[in-house]
Design a protein around this motif. Structure first.
Motif, PDB file in Angstrom:
ATOM      1  N   HIS A 112       5.826  -1.899   7.345  1.00  0.00           N
ATOM      2  CA  HIS A 112       5.012  -2.292   8.507  1.00  0.00           C
ATOM      3  C   HIS A 112       4.674  -1.077   9.360  1.00  0.00           C
ATOM      4  O   HIS A 112       3.535  -0.933   9.830  1.00  0.00           O
ATOM      5  CB  HIS A 112       5.770  -3.335   9.328  1.00  0.00           C
ATOM      6  N   ARG A 113       5.657  -0.179   9.551  1.00  0.00           N
ATOM      7  CA  ARG A 113       5.390   1.033  10.339  1.00  0.00           C
ATOM      8  C   ARG A 113       4.358   1.918   9.643  1.00  0.00           C
ATOM      9  O   ARG A 113       3.521   2.539  10.302  1.00  0.00           O
ATOM     10  CB  ARG A 113       6.692   1.801  10.573  1.00  0.00           C
ATOM     11  N   ILE A 114       4.427   2.000   8.313  1.00  0.00           N
ATOM     12  CA  ILE A 114       3.434   2.781   7.569  1.00  0.00           C
ATOM     13  C   ILE A 114       2.041   2.203   7.786  1.00  0.00           C
ATOM     14  O   ILE A 114       1.075   2.947   8.043  1.00  0.00           O
ATOM     15  CB  ILE A 114       3.783   2.795   6.069  1.00  0.00           C
ATOM     16  N   LEU A 115       1.914   0.891   7.721  1.00  0.00           N
ATOM     17  CA  LEU A 115       0.611   0.240   7.897  1.00  0.00           C
ATOM     18  C   LEU A 115       0.076   0.465   9.306  1.00  0.00           C
ATOM     19  O   LEU A 115      -1.125   0.682   9.500  1.00  0.00           O
ATOM     20  CB  LEU A 115       0.732  -1.248   7.606  1.00  0.00           C
ATOM     21  N   ILE A 116       0.968   0.427  10.300  1.00  0.00           N
ATOM     22  CA  ILE A 116       0.546   0.694  11.679  1.00  0.00           C
ATOM     23  C   ILE A 116       0.089   2.138  11.816  1.00  0.00           C
ATOM     24  O   ILE A 116      -0.961   2.425  12.412  1.00  0.00           O
ATOM     25  CB  ILE A 116       1.694   0.389  12.660  1.00  0.00           C
ATOM     26  N   ARG A 117       0.877   3.064  11.255  1.00  0.00           N
ATOM     27  CA  ARG A 117       0.548   4.489  11.356  1.00  0.00           C
ATOM     28  C   ARG A 117      -0.799   4.794  10.700  1.00  0.00           C
ATOM     29  O   ARG A 117      -1.542   5.656  11.162  1.00  0.00           O
ATOM     30  CB  ARG A 117       1.664   5.304  10.711  1.00  0.00           C
ATOM     31  N   ARG A 118      -1.109   4.083   9.638  1.00  0.00           N
ATOM     32  CA  ARG A 118      -2.377   4.294   8.940  1.00  0.00           C
ATOM     33  C   ARG A 118      -3.522   3.467   9.524  1.00  0.00           C
ATOM     34  O   ARG A 118      -4.625   3.479   8.994  1.00  0.00           O
ATOM     35  CB  ARG A 118      -2.220   3.948   7.461  1.00  0.00           C
ATOM     36  N   GLY A 119      -3.263   2.725  10.589  1.00  0.00           N
ATOM     37  CA  GLY A 119      -4.318   1.937  11.224  1.00  0.00           C
ATOM     38  C   GLY A 119      -4.741   0.718  10.425  1.00  0.00           C
ATOM     39  O   GLY A 119      -5.875   0.251  10.546  1.00  0.00           O
ATOM     40  N   LEU A 120      -3.822   0.166   9.625  1.00  0.00           N
ATOM     41  CA  LEU A 120      -4.159  -0.962   8.756  1.00  0.00           C
ATOM     42  C   LEU A 120      -3.646  -2.295   9.279  1.00  0.00           C
ATOM     43  O   LEU A 120      -3.842  -3.321   8.630  1.00  0.00           O
ATOM     44  CB  LEU A 120      -3.585  -0.722   7.350  1.00  0.00           C
ATOM     45  N   VAL A 121      -3.009  -2.285  10.447  1.00  0.00           N
ATOM     46  CA  VAL A 121      -2.501  -3.512  11.038  1.00  0.00           C
ATOM     47  C   VAL A 121      -3.141  -3.691  12.404  1.00  0.00           C
ATOM     48  O   VAL A 121      -3.130  -2.768  13.225  1.00  0.00           O
ATOM     49  CB  VAL A 121      -0.963  -3.474  11.183  1.00  0.00           C
TER      50      VAL A 121
END
Length: 314
Positions: A112-121
């Motif tokens: 979830h943190r990876i998705l947030i960091r990549r702007g995907l959430v």
């Protein structure tokens, strides 16, 4: 003079060292003697550069997710999104766990943190919490089938799709495209599902006229056939779609998958797509409603219920 500057003088100048009262300095500055001597040691080892502000980040992070795994998470999310399937952190972790080339699968929180960091959430602050409503689940397969229909557009116009979900296992009993949502077509869809999964003990539907005439004080064909087969028809409270929430939620999932496909030219083409999705939904896709199990595996793992031995009263 600041604590750091005094510590530098203490480390580098013997004459200054004799005149510095370390205890008094630390009391006045509100720091411990250990902090003062830490600065002294840094200056002796590193020079004045040792007094520069340091990052609190650890020098090494053996549990940090590698860039390769992070890229795999992003790639997998795109593949799931393109396929019209669930692409949240929980689903991504499940798919990663089925790979043979990963020594360690990242946690759901890490993904979830990876998705947030990549702007995907996209944040959804108003999303209703899972615990906001009471959750009902039938105690066995075929104890209760939820049935509903929804609209879908093909090249010739709007058609209807009947959907039946087993309440316990979430198995898609039948998904069938028809021109009109009649009570006869609802029964035909029900019979096609029963040919494979057997008859249930009961059904749950909304108050659409193809399913029930209760609020109109009549009995429609679908209800008549159910009662003759010993199956109890139950309807939800008017204007309360949450009662049949499992099939309602399924139809959102189905439409998300259909939206990634081409515009179907006919009901027959749409039906072929529905059959393809039924296979994915029942035998491939993990379901988050009960620990990411496969629906057909859950259906097969418990003894199925069945209808009454005699017809029910009309």
């Amino acid at each position: 003079m600041s604590v750091k500057a005094t510590a530098a003088a203490y480390a580098l100048d013997e004459n200054a060292r004799a005149s510095i009262n370390v205890s008094a300095l630390c009391r006045e500055a509100g720091v411990s003697r250990a902090v003062f001597y830490k600065y002294v040691q840094r200056v002796r080892v590193e020079g004045l550069e040792g007094l520069e502000q340091r990052s609190r980040r650890p020098r090494c992070s053996p549990q940090q997710t590698s860039l390769e795994v992070e890229e795999l998470v992003v790639k997998l999310r795109k593949e799931l999104d393109d396929a019209g399937l669930d692409r949240g952190a929980t689903s991504i972790q499940w798919h990663l766990g089925r790979r043979d080339d990963l020594d360690r699968v990242p946690s759901v929180a890490t993904i979830h943190r990876i998705l947030i960091r990549r702007g995907l959430v996209v944040a959804q602050p108003r999303k209703r919490p899972k615990a906001a409503s009471r959750r009902f689940e039938a105690p066995a397969p075929n104890e209760m089938w939820q049935i509903d229909h929804t609209d879908w557009v093909i090249a010739t116009g709007v058609v209807k799709i009947f959907n039946i979900i087993d309440d316990y296992s979430r198995v898609l009993i039948r998904s069938r495209a028809v021109a009109e949502a009649t009570s006869e077509q609802a029964w035909n869809t029900f019979c096609e599902g029963a040919q494979r999964f057997g008859l249930p003990a009961g059904t749950l539907s909304d108050n659409g006229l193809c399913f029930s005439g209760k609020i109109r004080h009549v009995e429609v064909f679908f209800e008549t056939q159910l009662r003759d087969a010993g199956i109890k028809p139950i309807t939800s409270r008017p204007y309360h779609p949450q009662t049949a929430g499992k099939v309602e939620r399924f139809q959102q999932t189905l439409k998300k998958w259909l939206s990634k496909r081409r515009l179907y030219s006919s009901i027959e083409e749409l039906q072929a797509g529905l059959d393809e999705f039924a296979h994915i939904y029942n035998t491939v896709r993990p379901h988050q409603g009960f620990g990411r199990a496969i629906p057909i595996e859950r259906w097969l793992a418990a003894p199925a219920a069945g209808p009454a031995s005699e017809p029910l009263a009309h």
